[in-house]
Design a protein around this motif. Structure first.
Motif, PDB file in Angstrom:
ATOM      1  N   UNK A 152      45.243  17.144 -37.846  1.00 13.84           N
ATOM      2  CA  UNK A 152      45.167  17.812 -36.546  1.00 13.84           C
ATOM      3  C   UNK A 152      46.194  17.179 -35.613  1.00 13.84           C
ATOM      4  N   UNK A 153      46.534  17.925 -34.574  1.00 12.66           N
ATOM      5  CA  UNK A 153      47.561  17.460 -33.655  1.00 12.66           C
ATOM      6  C   UNK A 153      47.122  16.230 -32.871  1.00 12.66           C
ATOM      7  N   UNK A 154      45.819  16.143 -32.612  1.00 13.43           N
ATOM      8  CA  UNK A 154      45.261  14.985 -31.908  1.00 13.43           C
ATOM      9  C   UNK A 154      43.754  15.003 -32.122  1.00 13.43           C
ATOM     10  N   UNK A 155      43.131  13.864 -31.808  1.00 14.59           N
ATOM     11  CA  UNK A 155      41.686  13.705 -31.995  1.00 14.59           C
ATOM     12  C   UNK A 155      41.079  13.210 -30.684  1.00 14.59           C
ATOM     13  N   UNK A 156      39.975  13.855 -30.246  1.00  9.98           N
ATOM     14  CA  UNK A 156      39.426  13.535 -28.924  1.00  9.98           C
ATOM     15  C   UNK A 156      37.897  13.413 -28.982  1.00  9.98           C
TER      16      UNK A 156
END
Length: 274
Positions: A152-156
């Protein structure tokens, strides 16, 4: 068996469950392995937040949470909320199969199927898919990021990290924004013992050290400190190319706090090079 034990624990819930649908069509969207709910902005090729609900909830919960969804839609983001795997025992509750060695659905494969289906069906931007989650969903996010840092592009994640024993190492680099409540009693910063000592939530700060090692950050010390609304933030950016870690602490308990959606989008857009 482990998941059935956890089902009896007072672990986590998400927002109240109400009816949600498949971008205006009755019922959830169906893919191999499960179902998901989605709401779309009035924008072409929007970025999307894939958000995983807490223990005992379902995807309709995050979709119905206007504090989460409305700011994202206003900024041109889609929100995709998958349904967790049904817990054994006939409780009708759902959660995520995040801990290594647990039996159950292949969550990585299911989430990949849901994301690819939504990208193809609704014209989402595949290069801007961010994976987030609350509590049990946040634990799932951390374990997926650990195994597949570039999926994924980022993890939040919000209010969830690792369970003991912590992973020996994680893949990197990863772009991670971890948000946590200072007075969270369900997933305390220090972790907690569950099931009479059979299970332990990990220490959140110890988890951040695992991420610094995975990212090759040059120092334990943050590169910068900042305050955005209620969020006290610490940033590690002097890391391997593509690696960024930020920790945002807010004065509250076990929740997705007000203002999180806008903070997350600001953080993500400031990263650049999506």
């Amino acid at each position: 068996m482990i998941r059935s034990i956890l089902a009896a624990l007072a672990f986590v819930g998400s927002a109240s469950v109400v009816s949600a649908d498949c971008a205006g069509e009755p019922g959830p969207c169906r893919v191999e392995g499960g179902t998901y709910h989605i709401v779309l902005p009035r924008a072409e090729r929007p970025p999307v937040l894939v958000f995983l609900h807490g223990h005992g909830g379902e995807g309709a919960g995050p979709i119905s949470n206007q504090q989460l969804v409305a700011p994202l839609l206003a900024r041109g983001w889609a929100v995709l909320a998958p349904d967790g795997d049904m817990l054994p025992g006939g409780s009708g509750k759902r959660s995520w199969n995040f801990f290594p060695g647990w039996e159950g659905r292949d969550e990585a494969a299911f989430l990949r199927a849901a994301t690819e289906d939504a990208v193809a069906r609704f014209g989402l931007d595949r290069e801007r898919v961010v994976l987030g989650g609350f509590s049990a969903g946040a634990f799932m996010v951390n374990y997926l990021a650990c195994a597949m840092s570039q999926a994924y592009s980022a993890y939040v994640p919000v209010s969830g990290g690792f369970w003991r024993p912590d992973p020996e190492a994680c893949n990197g680099p990863v772009r991670l924004l971890h948000t946590h409540g200072w007075s969270d009693p369900v997933v305390p910063l220090e972790g907690r013992i569950l099931g009479g000592g059979r299970f332990q939530q990990g220490d959140i700060l110890a988890g951040l050290e695992i991420w610094r090692l995975a990212n090759g950050c040059v120092d334990h010390k943050p590169d910068s400190f900042s305050v955005t609304g209620p969020f006290h933030r610490r940033l590690w950016a002097s890391c391997d190319p593509g690696g960024v870690i930020e920790f945002a602490l807010f004065p509250g308990g076990h929740m997705v706090p007000e203002g999180w959606a806008d903070m997350m989008v600001d953080w993500y857009e400031a990263l650049g090079d999506h």
